[in-house]
Design an enzyme around this catalytic site. Structure first.
Site, short mmCIF file in Angstrom:
data_model
loop_
_atom_site.label_atom_id
_atom_site.label_comp_id
_atom_site.label_asym_id
_atom_site.label_seq_id
_atom_site.Cartn_x
_atom_site.Cartn_y
_atom_site.Cartn_z
N SER A 56 43.07 38.17 43.58
CA SER A 56 42.29 38.04 44.80
C SER A 56 43.14 37.69 46.03
O SER A 56 43.05 38.33 47.08
CB SER A 56 41.20 36.98 44.60
OG SER A 56 40.44 36.81 45.77
N GLY B 95 35.54 42.04 49.15
CA GLY B 95 35.55 40.69 49.71
C GLY B 95 36.95 40.24 50.07
O GLY B 95 37.16 39.59 51.11
N ASP B 96 37.92 40.57 49.22
CA ASP B 96 39.32 40.24 49.53
C ASP B 96 39.76 40.97 50.79
O ASP B 96 40.48 40.41 51.62
CB ASP B 96 40.23 40.64 48.36
CG ASP B 96 39.85 39.97 47.05
OD1 ASP B 96 39.30 38.85 47.10
OD2 ASP B 96 40.13 40.56 45.99
N GLY B 97 39.35 42.23 50.90
CA GLY B 97 39.69 43.00 52.09
C GLY B 97 39.09 42.40 53.34
O GLY B 97 39.74 42.34 54.40
#
Length: 345
Positions: A61, A293-295
């Site tokens: 992540s 979400g990480d992006g």
């Protein structure tokens, strides 16, 4: 060389496949979840390699977020810390990092293999099963080496996802980064990461949140934190506000950013709560939601670290980068040569 942004976490090589319902049932997995592998899950990795068409993506992540932030930042702005072995998986991740312009300061741990994450994709759902291996053997002593602590002293921004606190070395490092930031007027950011973090590591999470300036999370993670805190509400805006007002080590207000997939993103600074709409992807455009979400976090930080602290612009940058990720396989970003002129947000 110095870097403005330091990111730390669990570097994992994602092994992705389209997972049939029978596979989820066999290993007692939910269609949309993130967990740490137990002994019963260990045969899963070889099974999907042997029986499914798999793809390998350099992940973890925090490393996904680091590569995303660097996508928007000037060259040589971001450095990433994490634990890997000296095997081919580590070499694959190192190559992916270099390709995305990300500097790394991996701690090499020879007594364990590089960590992997099985990613079982079903339509818009994905089940993540992480075998941390070398990643969970990371030690604060690596950060404290003079040449590495010099990078900490020079950096102005820090990010580590909640996954990093599940092992002692990651937790100690998160505390060290966050305390240093709090005491030196720097910015520390983190992420709720997954419901199990609040369920099983809440004391550690709260200790890190005490020094946190920007907290990211999604609606499921926010709801789980609220339930574990015995807050009598399921209202995301109220939960975001409560998270923002948790005790803090300095006087800077905490910003809380909660994403909700295609629904509005909620940002709270104390009692000031704002919602930001998400541009919907057209039917057929979504290739893979893994890493969206990480992006988002990478896009947000990619602007914020440049000194652009306009929250509307940062959220727009987060939405933009998450939009790129869902249109590609795995948590990846377009190659440098294809990036062209970025939006102004």
């Amino acid at each position: 060389m110095t870097f403005k942004l330091i990111v730390a976490g669990n570097p994992l090589l994602d092994i992705q496949c389209v997972g049939q319902p029978e596979l989820l049932e066999k290993y007692d997995l939910k269609a949309n979840s993130a967990i740490l592998a137990e002994d019963s899950h260990k045969p899963l990795y070889q099974e999907i390699v042997d029986n499914f068409e798999v793809s390998y993506v350099a992940g973890g992540s925090s490393q996904n977020t680091a590569r995303g932030a660097q996508y928007l930042l000037p060259a040589d702005s971001t450095v990433y810390f994490g634990g890997v072995s000296d095997d081919v998986y580590a070499s694959t991740m190192q190559a992916a990092a270099v390709k995305d312009g990300l500097a790394t300061r991996y701690m090499v741990i020879k007594e364990a293999p590089t960590g992997t994450c099985a990613v079982l994709i079903n339509d818009d759902n994905r089940s993540l099963i992480a075998n941390l291996a070398a990643a969970e053997k990371f030690q604060l002593s690596h950060v404290e080496k003079p040449e590495n602590w010099a990078l900490v002293e020079a950096a102005q921004y820090f990010y580590s996802a909640g996954f990093f606190i599940t092992h002692d070395g990651g937790y100690a490092s998160s505390l060290a980064f966050s305390k240093h930031a709090s005491e030196n007027n720097k910015i520390y950011t983190t992420n709720l990461s997954a419901p199990f973090i609040s369920m099983f590591f809440k004391d550690r999470l709260d200790a890190v949140l005490f020094n946190t300036d920007i907290l990211f999370g999604n609606e499921d993670e926010a709801l789980t934190y609220a339930a574990q805190s015995k807050w009598e509400t399921k209202d995301i805006k109220e939960i975001a506000s409560k998270l923002s007002k948790l005790p803090k080590s300095n006087d800077r207000p905490r910003t809380v950013v909660i994403t909700q997939g295609a629904l509005e993103t909620v940002v709270a600074v104390g009692d000031d709560v704002t919602s930001f709409p998400v541009a919907k992807a057209a039917p057929g455009e979504i290739v893979d939601a893994n890493g969206a979400g990480d992006g988002f976090c990478g896009g947000f930080l990619g602007l914020y670290v440049q000194g652009i602290h306009d929250i509307t612009k940062c959220v727009n940058a987060g939405h933009y980068l998450a939009g790129l990720v869902i249109r590609r396989e795995g948590p990846t970003y377009p190659p440098m040569a294809e990036r062209g002129t970025l939006p102004t947000f």
